[in-house]
Structure formats: C-alpha cells, structure tokens
Design a protein around this motif. Structure first.
Motif, PDB file in Angstrom:
ATOM      1  N   VAL A 134      15.502  28.442  23.633  1.00  0.00           N
ATOM      2  CA  VAL A 134      16.772  29.041  22.954  1.00  0.00           C
ATOM      3  C   VAL A 134      18.066  28.495  23.791  1.00  0.00           C
ATOM      4  O   VAL A 134      19.310  28.632  23.159  1.00  0.00           O
ATOM      5  CB  VAL A 134      16.831  30.320  22.947  1.00  0.00           C
ATOM      6  CG1 VAL A 134      15.690  30.895  22.335  1.00  0.00           C
ATOM      7  CG2 VAL A 134      17.103  30.943  24.303  1.00  0.00           C
ATOM      8  N   LEU A 135      17.895  27.701  25.003  1.00  0.00           N
ATOM      9  CA  LEU A 135      18.996  27.122  25.613  1.00  0.00           C
ATOM     10  C   LEU A 135      19.075  25.686  25.540  1.00  0.00           C
ATOM     11  O   LEU A 135      18.159  24.996  25.270  1.00  0.00           O
ATOM     12  CB  LEU A 135      19.023  27.367  26.976  1.00  0.00           C
ATOM     13  CG  LEU A 135      18.968  29.112  27.271  1.00  0.00           C
ATOM     14  CD1 LEU A 135      18.515  29.050  28.924  1.00  0.00           C
ATOM     15  CD2 LEU A 135      20.049  29.600  27.346  1.00  0.00           C
ATOM     16  N   GLU A 136      20.282  25.159  25.300  1.00  0.00           N
ATOM     17  CA  GLU A 136      20.613  23.626  25.181  1.00  0.00           C
ATOM     18  C   GLU A 136      20.548  23.072  26.456  1.00  0.00           C
ATOM     19  O   GLU A 136      19.903  21.955  26.662  1.00  0.00           O
ATOM     20  CB  GLU A 136      21.968  23.618  24.603  1.00  0.00           C
ATOM     21  CG  GLU A 136      21.763  24.088  23.010  1.00  0.00           C
ATOM     22  CD  GLU A 136      20.821  22.962  22.214  1.00  0.00           C
ATOM     23  OE1 GLU A 136      20.580  21.966  22.403  1.00  0.00           O
ATOM     24  OE2 GLU A 136      20.488  23.743  21.069  1.00  0.00           O
ATOM     25  N   GLN A 137      21.472  23.394  27.358  1.00  0.00           N
ATOM     26  CA  GLN A 137      21.747  22.836  28.702  1.00  0.00           C
ATOM     27  C   GLN A 137      22.017  23.811  29.743  1.00  0.00           C
ATOM     28  O   GLN A 137      21.983  24.842  29.416  1.00  0.00           O
ATOM     29  CB  GLN A 137      22.655  21.662  28.577  1.00  0.00           C
ATOM     30  CG  GLN A 137      22.638  20.384  27.789  1.00  0.00           C
ATOM     31  CD  GLN A 137      21.674  19.629  28.119  1.00  0.00           C
ATOM     32  OE1 GLN A 137      21.280  19.430  29.507  1.00  0.00           O
ATOM     33  NE2 GLN A 137      20.839  18.802  27.064  1.00  0.00           N
ATOM     34  N   SER A 138      22.037  23.390  31.058  1.00  0.00           N
ATOM     35  CA  SER A 138      22.423  24.238  32.023  1.00  0.00           C
ATOM     36  C   SER A 138      23.550  24.867  31.855  1.00  0.00           C
ATOM     37  O   SER A 138      24.060  26.088  32.638  1.00  0.00           O
ATOM     38  CB  SER A 138      22.201  23.651  33.349  1.00  0.00           C
ATOM     39  OG  SER A 138      23.167  22.492  33.530  1.00  0.00           O
ATOM     40  N   ASP A 139      24.522  24.102  31.188  1.00  0.00           N
ATOM     41  CA  ASP A 139      26.054  24.863  30.973  1.00  0.00           C
ATOM     42  C   ASP A 139      25.974  25.577  29.530  1.00  0.00           C
ATOM     43  O   ASP A 139      27.088  26.036  29.310  1.00  0.00           O
ATOM     44  CB  ASP A 139      27.007  24.083  31.038  1.00  0.00           C
ATOM     45  CG  ASP A 139      26.795  22.624  29.940  1.00  0.00           C
ATOM     46  OD1 ASP A 139      25.948  22.673  29.117  1.00  0.00           O
ATOM     47  OD2 ASP A 139      27.709  21.818  29.832  1.00  0.00           O
ATOM     48  N   ASP A 140      24.934  25.971  29.139  1.00  0.00           N
ATOM     49  CA  ASP A 140      24.826  26.858  27.773  1.00  0.00           C
ATOM     50  C   ASP A 140      25.732  28.321  27.928  1.00  0.00           C
ATOM     51  O   ASP A 140      25.756  28.543  28.807  1.00  0.00           O
ATOM     52  CB  ASP A 140      23.327  27.221  27.412  1.00  0.00           C
ATOM     53  CG  ASP A 140      23.389  27.814  26.051  1.00  0.00           C
ATOM     54  OD1 ASP A 140      23.551  28.960  25.835  1.00  0.00           O
ATOM     55  OD2 ASP A 140      22.700  26.972  25.335  1.00  0.00           O
ATOM     56  N   PRO A 141      26.426  28.414  27.018  1.00  0.00           N
ATOM     57  CA  PRO A 141      27.382  29.660  26.962  1.00  0.00           C
ATOM     58  C   PRO A 141      26.503  30.911  27.207  1.00  0.00           C
ATOM     59  O   PRO A 141      27.013  31.902  27.934  1.00  0.00           O
ATOM     60  CB  PRO A 141      28.027  29.749  25.648  1.00  0.00           C
ATOM     61  CG  PRO A 141      28.085  28.185  25.021  1.00  0.00           C
ATOM     62  CD  PRO A 141      26.737  27.712  25.672  1.00  0.00           C
ATOM     63  N   GLN A 142      25.229  30.965  26.932  1.00  0.00           N
ATOM     64  CA  GLN A 142      24.414  32.195  27.169  1.00  0.00           C
ATOM     65  C   GLN A 142      24.334  32.369  28.634  1.00  0.00           C
ATOM     66  O   GLN A 142      24.191  33.466  29.332  1.00  0.00           O
ATOM     67  CB  GLN A 142      23.061  32.128  26.460  1.00  0.00           C
ATOM     68  CG  GLN A 142      23.473  32.402  24.961  1.00  0.00           C
ATOM     69  CD  GLN A 142      22.083  31.980  24.227  1.00  0.00           C
ATOM     70  OE1 GLN A 142      21.282  32.971  24.128  1.00  0.00           O
ATOM     71  NE2 GLN A 142      21.586  30.878  23.831  1.00  0.00           N
ATOM     72  N   LEU A 143      24.031  31.193  29.447  1.00  0.00           N
ATOM     73  CA  LEU A 143      24.012  31.244  31.006  1.00  0.00           C
ATOM     74  C   LEU A 143      25.163  31.372  31.718  1.00  0.00           C
ATOM     75  O   LEU A 143      24.999  32.117  32.672  1.00  0.00           O
ATOM     76  CB  LEU A 143      23.304  29.956  31.238  1.00  0.00           C
ATOM     77  CG  LEU A 143      21.948  29.585  30.912  1.00  0.00           C
ATOM     78  CD1 LEU A 143      21.448  28.209  31.450  1.00  0.00           C
ATOM     79  CD2 LEU A 143      20.943  30.785  31.487  1.00  0.00           C
ATOM     80  N   ILE A 144      26.310  30.783  30.958  1.00  0.00           N
ATOM     81  CA  ILE A 144      27.617  31.261  31.752  1.00  0.00           C
ATOM     82  C   ILE A 144      27.836  32.656  31.489  1.00  0.00           C
ATOM     83  O   ILE A 144      28.365  33.333  32.405  1.00  0.00           O
ATOM     84  CB  ILE A 144      28.684  30.493  31.145  1.00  0.00           C
ATOM     85  CG1 ILE A 144      28.426  29.076  31.148  1.00  0.00           C
ATOM     86  CG2 ILE A 144      30.102  30.685  31.623  1.00  0.00           C
ATOM     87  CD1 ILE A 144      28.242  28.300  32.346  1.00  0.00           C
ATOM     88  N   ALA A 145      27.665  33.304  30.439  1.00  0.00           N
ATOM     89  CA  ALA A 145      27.840  34.683  30.356  1.00  0.00           C
ATOM     90  C   ALA A 145      27.031  35.425  31.213  1.00  0.00           C
ATOM     91  O   ALA A 145      27.374  36.535  31.732  1.00  0.00           O
ATOM     92  CB  ALA A 145      27.512  35.086  28.947  1.00  0.00           C
ATOM     93  N   LEU A 146      25.703  35.207  31.498  1.00  0.00           N
ATOM     94  CA  LEU A 146      24.807  35.638  32.281  1.00  0.00           C
ATOM     95  C   LEU A 146      25.185  35.794  33.728  1.00  0.00           C
ATOM     96  O   LEU A 146      25.378  36.670  34.496  1.00  0.00           O
ATOM     97  CB  LEU A 146      23.534  35.256  32.365  1.00  0.00           C
ATOM     98  CG  LEU A 146      22.473  35.590  33.017  1.00  0.00           C
ATOM     99  CD1 LEU A 146      22.007  37.202  32.546  1.00  0.00           C
ATOM    100  CD2 LEU A 146      21.028  34.838  33.214  1.00  0.00           C
ATOM    101  N   VAL A 147      26.008  34.746  34.413  1.00  0.00           N
ATOM    102  CA  VAL A 147      26.236  34.725  35.736  1.00  0.00           C
ATOM    103  C   VAL A 147      27.800  35.205  35.911  1.00  0.00           C
ATOM    104  O   VAL A 147      28.267  34.977  37.084  1.00  0.00           O
ATOM    105  CB  VAL A 147      26.161  33.441  36.377  1.00  0.00           C
ATOM    106  CG1 VAL A 147      24.620  32.846  36.102  1.00  0.00           C
ATOM    107  CG2 VAL A 147      27.218  32.241  35.602  1.00  0.00           C
ATOM    108  N   ALA A 148      28.363  35.477  34.810  1.00  0.00           N
ATOM    109  CA  ALA A 148      29.904  35.870  35.014  1.00  0.00           C
ATOM    110  C   ALA A 148      29.932  36.899  36.090  1.00  0.00           C
ATOM    111  O   ALA A 148      29.183  37.577  36.182  1.00  0.00           O
ATOM    112  CB  ALA A 148      30.276  36.193  33.627  1.00  0.00           C
ATOM    113  N   PRO A 149      31.202  36.759  36.673  1.00  0.00           N
ATOM    114  CA  PRO A 149      32.206  35.878  36.545  1.00  0.00           C
ATOM    115  C   PRO A 149      32.184  34.634  37.285  1.00  0.00           C
ATOM    116  O   PRO A 149      33.440  34.019  37.336  1.00  0.00           O
ATOM    117  CB  PRO A 149      33.344  36.775  37.396  1.00  0.00           C
ATOM    118  CG  PRO A 149      32.629  37.482  38.501  1.00  0.00           C
ATOM    119  CD  PRO A 149      31.421  37.906  37.934  1.00  0.00           C
ATOM    120  N   ALA A 150      31.212  34.099  37.897  1.00  0.00           N
ATOM    121  CA  ALA A 150      30.947  32.821  38.215  1.00  0.00           C
ATOM    122  C   ALA A 150      31.395  31.839  36.994  1.00  0.00           C
ATOM    123  O   ALA A 150      30.973  31.931  36.019  1.00  0.00           O
ATOM    124  CB  ALA A 150      29.758  32.636  38.629  1.00  0.00           C
TER     125      ALA A 150
END
Length: 344
Positions: A134-150
């Motif tokens: 379900v993910l496109e790349q390592s900068d997928d918004p879902q991953l960014i949301a997962l590690v926030a606030p990083a």
C-alpha cells in the motif's frame, strides 16, 4: 401389534445407534489432506458452507453437508475467522472446525537486516510472499505520519525479524518495526552516558545509523561511536563517507569522488557540514544504538579501513595519514572495507 411396535422401536434405536457411531467415527477420521499438507484461505465474505464446498471440490472433504450441519449444530458457522490456515495430514473434521475458529493462521517471516535503508527495507517487504503493498516509496505520507514529529521516516524502524499473515500490508509490518524502534530507542536512551553531544533520542538514532554503516564488526561499534562523539565534542566535522553516499542517492554509482566530498549542496555531506546530518542514513540495530549512547572511552579521532573488514584507529592526524598510506594507497587485490559476509 405391540410386538411389532417393540421391534420397530428397537430397529430404530439400533439404526440411530449405528448412525451416531458412524458420525462419531467420521468426526474423528482423517480428511483427505495431502501428506505435505494443504493451505486453506478463509476470505472476507466466506461462509462455512462456501468454504466446505471448496474443500469438497478439491476432494479433501467427502461429507460436505454433514460437515455444514455439524458446524451449524455447534454454532461454529458464525465463528470462523478470516485468514490462511494450514491443514496437516491427519486433520479430522473436528480438528478442521476447531482450527477455523482458533485464528491460528499461517505466519510468514520477513527479516530486515541491520544497516539497510528504509527504501530497501520497503522493497524487501513488498517482495515477501503474501504482502499487500500500500506504500509507494519510503517518503510515503503514511510513513511520515507514522514517525511524526520526525520530518523523515528513514532509520525509525528496528531491523529485526517480523511475523505477518497473508494479506497484511507493508505498512502493517513497518508499523510494528517502528513501534519496536521506539521501545528500543527509549530503552537505550535511558542507559546513555552523561555529557553526550545529543539533544534528544532522535540525534542518538542519527548517530547510530552512521555507526551501523561504518562497520560490520560488532566489537568495533563502541570504538567508532567514541571517535564520532569526540569529534562532535571538539567541533570537528564527522567526515564519514556513508553520509555523503546517502545524500547522493541514486546519483552515487559506486565511486565516491572528490567532487562529491566538496559538494556543499548535499546536506548529508559531513566533510562540508558540521554536526550530525539532517536525519538517519539507515536502519540501525540495538548494538549500534548502544554504541551511540555508550561509546567507548579513548583518544582516537580517526580511523581507516585496513582492508580485512576491520579498522585502524589513530589519535593524531599524523598517525592517521600514515595509516591511510599503509592501508588505502596500496590496496591489496582482496581488499574489503567490510568483514566478509557483512557488506551492506
């Protein structure tokens, strides 16, 4: 007349007894499961009757209706759980019905090696059997949301072996890897030395990723951690090739050149910029995290690869330059910058 009634009732009871014994025998008799087993997948919307029909069509289940009636009588038809189940040779109708209600589904394993990038980890997961990507790349918004606030997701996933079920997504696996990294990072941060040059655990994570990429020898990690910590404490640049290579991304073709080391536009160029890079450069394991927060004491400020996978550590620039001449400028044909079997 009474005699005939008695005989009829007796015959009926005998028939019922025989039928019950037969059903009981069938209930405990093995299904026609191949010797090497059989995998059955209960899909969304499947009913017990639909599943038993598939099993009957494959020849596994001979008494389809009886199996369905048994399931309804026991209330199991409304309690079967989704997932992939493995039937072993010798499985009985009773065992099958219990298995379908247990949720004891087939588990797959995927191992994320220490020191790989998040993009490589994502591709490894997506290429694993049964994964739903379900993910496109390592900068997928879902991953960014997962590690926030990083701001970036790189590095924030613990390299380990993870279990998953068929149909689980790459995001499911990485969510667990992120949870494990948060737990591990919090644990090692509580064991940190005093006066380290980090403002928070995230900076220790960044350092650990650099240590992870610099050596595949477990014994060297604390020593390399000590070198980098002392360099930061003295205001020296880290000057480590892996950060430059990470910043180059796909532009790196296997040969790190002088122009790369002098490129100030690369924010990960630790030859041109002081302090830690903007973020991690790989997925560090627990040992590298410990090396970042509990580095080895000493006076070494430099190190160079010997060519056998280990490094020569030096306290002065003069010693380091001599080591460079010895190990780098006259490389052997079998020169390796990482230990055999641990190249990353």
């Amino acid at each position: 007349m009474q005699r005939y009634v008695v005989i009829a009732v007796g015959a009926l009871l005998i028939s019922v007894f025989i039928a019950v014994r037969w059903v009981a025998g069938w209930w405990e008799s093995p299904l026609d499961v191949p010797e090497d087993g059989l995998v059955v997948y209960v899909e969304p919307g499947d009913s017990l009757s639909r599943l038993s029909r598939r099993l009957a069509n494959t020849g596994v289940l001979k008494q389809e209706r009886l199996f369905n009636w048994s399931g309804r009588f026991l209330g199991a038809d409304s309690r079967i759980l989704l997932g992939e189940y493995r039937l072993e040779a010798g499985t009985t109708p009773k065992g099958l019905l219990e298995l379908l209600q247990s949720g004891d589904t087939v588990r797959y394993l995927v191992t994320l090696p220490e020191g790989i990038t998040l993009q490589d980890a994502l591709e490894l997961i997506q290429n694993s059997d049964g994964i739903n990507p379900v993910l496109e790349q390592s900068d997928d918004p879902q991953l960014i949301a997962l590690v926030a606030p990083a701001a970036v997701a790189e590095g924030y996933f613990l390299p380990e072996t993870y279990q998953y079920e068929r149909g689980d997504s790459d995001l499911d696996v990485l969510t667990e890897a992120h949870r494990m990294m948060e737990e591990t990072l919090a644990d090692v941060w509580n064991q940190r030395q005093s006066d380290l040059p980090y403002d928070d655990p995230y900076e220790a994570l960044v350092m650990a990723s650099i240590i992870e990429k610099e050596t595949g020898l477990a014994a060297e990690r604390p020593t390399i951690g000590g070198v980098f910590v002392r360099r930061l404490q003295r205001g020296m640049r880290l000057q480590t090739d892996p950060t430059v290579i990470y910043g180059l991304g796909s532009a790196f073709q296997g040969n790190l050149q002088r122009k790369h080391l002098s490129d100030e536009s690369n924010p990960y160029n630790s030859y041109r910029h002081h302090g830690l890079p903007p973020g991690p450069i790989a997925l560090p394991g627990r040992a590298a995290l410990m090396a970042a927060v509990d580095p080895q004491d000493g006076d070494a400020l430099y190190f160079v690869a010997r060519g056998d996978g280990s490094h020569k550590f030096s306290a002065t620039l003069e010693e380091h330059q001599a080591a460079v001449r010895q190990f780098q400028l006259s490389r052997r044909a079998n020169y390796r910058s990482a230990p055999k079997g641990s190249e990353q």
